[in-house]
Design an enzyme around this catalytic site. Sequence first.
Site, PDB file in Angstrom:
ATOM      1  CG  HIS A   1      -0.630   0.221   2.716  1.00  0.00           C
ATOM      2  ND1 HIS A   1      -0.103  -0.484   3.247  1.00  0.00           N
ATOM      3  CD2 HIS A   1      -0.127   1.246   2.738  1.00  0.00           C
ATOM      4  CE1 HIS A   1       0.425  -0.272   4.084  1.00  0.00           C
ATOM      5  NE2 HIS A   1       0.650   1.378   4.373  1.00  0.00           N
TER       6      HIS A   1
ATOM      7  CG  ASP B   1      -0.171  -3.921   2.903  1.00  0.00           C
ATOM      8  OD1 ASP B   1       0.417  -3.309   1.799  1.00  0.00           O
ATOM      9  OD2 ASP B   1      -0.324  -3.445   3.814  1.00  0.00           O
TER      10      ASP B   1
ATOM     11  N   GLY C   1       3.480   6.154   8.030  1.00  0.00           N
ATOM     12  CA  GLY C   1       4.766   6.817   7.788  1.00  0.00           C
ATOM     13  C   GLY C   1       5.751   5.442   8.377  1.00  0.00           C
ATOM     14  CG  ASN C   2       6.214   3.990  12.192  1.00  0.00           C
ATOM     15  OD1 ASN C   2       5.996   4.551  13.087  1.00  0.00           O
ATOM     16  ND2 ASN C   2       7.713   3.677  12.144  1.00  0.00           N
ATOM     17  CB  SER C   3       2.486   1.846   5.991  1.00  0.00           C
ATOM     18  OG  SER C   3       1.769   1.841   7.277  1.00  0.00           O
TER      19      SER C   3
ATOM     20  CG  LEU D   1      -4.656 -27.242   2.735  1.00  0.00           C
ATOM     21  CD1 LEU D   1      -3.152 -28.447   2.483  1.00  0.00           C
ATOM     22  CD2 LEU D   1      -4.636 -27.317   4.428  1.00  0.00           C
ATOM     23  N   GLY D   2      -6.537 -26.049  -0.019  1.00  0.00           N
ATOM     24  CA  GLY D   2      -8.078 -26.443  -0.465  1.00  0.00           C
ATOM     25  C   GLY D   2      -8.738 -26.492   0.206  1.00  0.00           C
TER      26      GLY D   2
ATOM     27  CB  THR E   1     -14.384 -23.342   3.960  1.00  0.00           C
ATOM     28  OG1 THR E   1     -13.891 -23.279   2.043  1.00  0.00           O
ATOM     29  CG2 THR E   1     -15.009 -22.683   4.988  1.00  0.00           C
TER      30      THR E   1
END
Length: 346
Positions: free
Chosen positions: A88, A118, A193-195, A250-251, A253
Amino acid sequence: RVAMNLPAAQISRVSLTQQAYPDFTFTAENCVKAVVHVKVLSKGAIQTYSLFDFFFGNGSPQPMQREQLSAGSGVIISPDGYIVTNSHVVSGAEEISVTLENNKSFKARLIGADEVTDIAVVKIEASGLPYLEFGDSDALRLGEWVIAIGNPYNLTNTITAGIVSAKSRSMPSYDEGFKIESFIQTDAAVNPGNSGGALVNIKGELVGINTAIASRTGSFTGYSFAVPASIARKIVNDFVDFGEVKRALLGITMQDMSSELARERGIRDVKGVYVSDVLKGGAAHKAGIRESDIILSINGKPVNSSPEVQEQISKFRPKDRIKVVILREGKQKELSVVLEGSNIER
């Protein structure tokens, strides 16, 4: 009633030796050299004008785009200029520049960005750079000291300290997109700003990439989150080696175990992760994992939540073979699973 005027001999004070206090100086002074300031130039939202603006000369009948400058942090992970940051941070970038701790600046090119985790990788043309090595984020313990390094509010080379508050945290996905989230939660102060900055352990190893805060104001309110090194390292290697993320699934839920679920399904122990559905023809189905099985461990790592399963699977690529221990009808069983590729590539 408390006596206020105790004789000096009755007042007991405890004094810790210098060695008993955590000392961050060596780690901080060395790790800060490998954390950079990432500045991103992007095109802003289209600006439109009204007829009033047009007739009175305050605007233009043509829509215009304004350039926007945003900033974050990054971590040098090789002496030849590979840098890991958040996806981001560099999203929509027209130009990326990187400023080192010694104030030298470089143009950077984007190697790859993965919205699912991310994590992004950029590259500058330099050599002999200070860099951080990835540590073992799986080995982090609750209460362990960690240090966050970044550039909050453009305050460059800011260092804060805290402890590991929790592991394998997830947050709601407001855009309902596919996400892999198994965050390290800390109470080290992290702000905008730390991101993309570094989360390091007391030995100076990179154990996470600071990525988010949970706050109604957008500023630090007591806890923050970092992508574990186990996930970041694999994404970085994929981009460097293949130019894209090789994501395995893994396939199944999954559903976190709870007392209510255990009672409903007649399960004795509240542990592991409940398999609520299995994708037909997927990796788990081919290996013999069935609905109502309980996954206890993956490659010897115990799992007790869906994010923990995601974190372990995210370390591997399609066609990798892993060992999954399940509980079925009160009996443990070890299965060999060959992971398959995903068409959920971003």
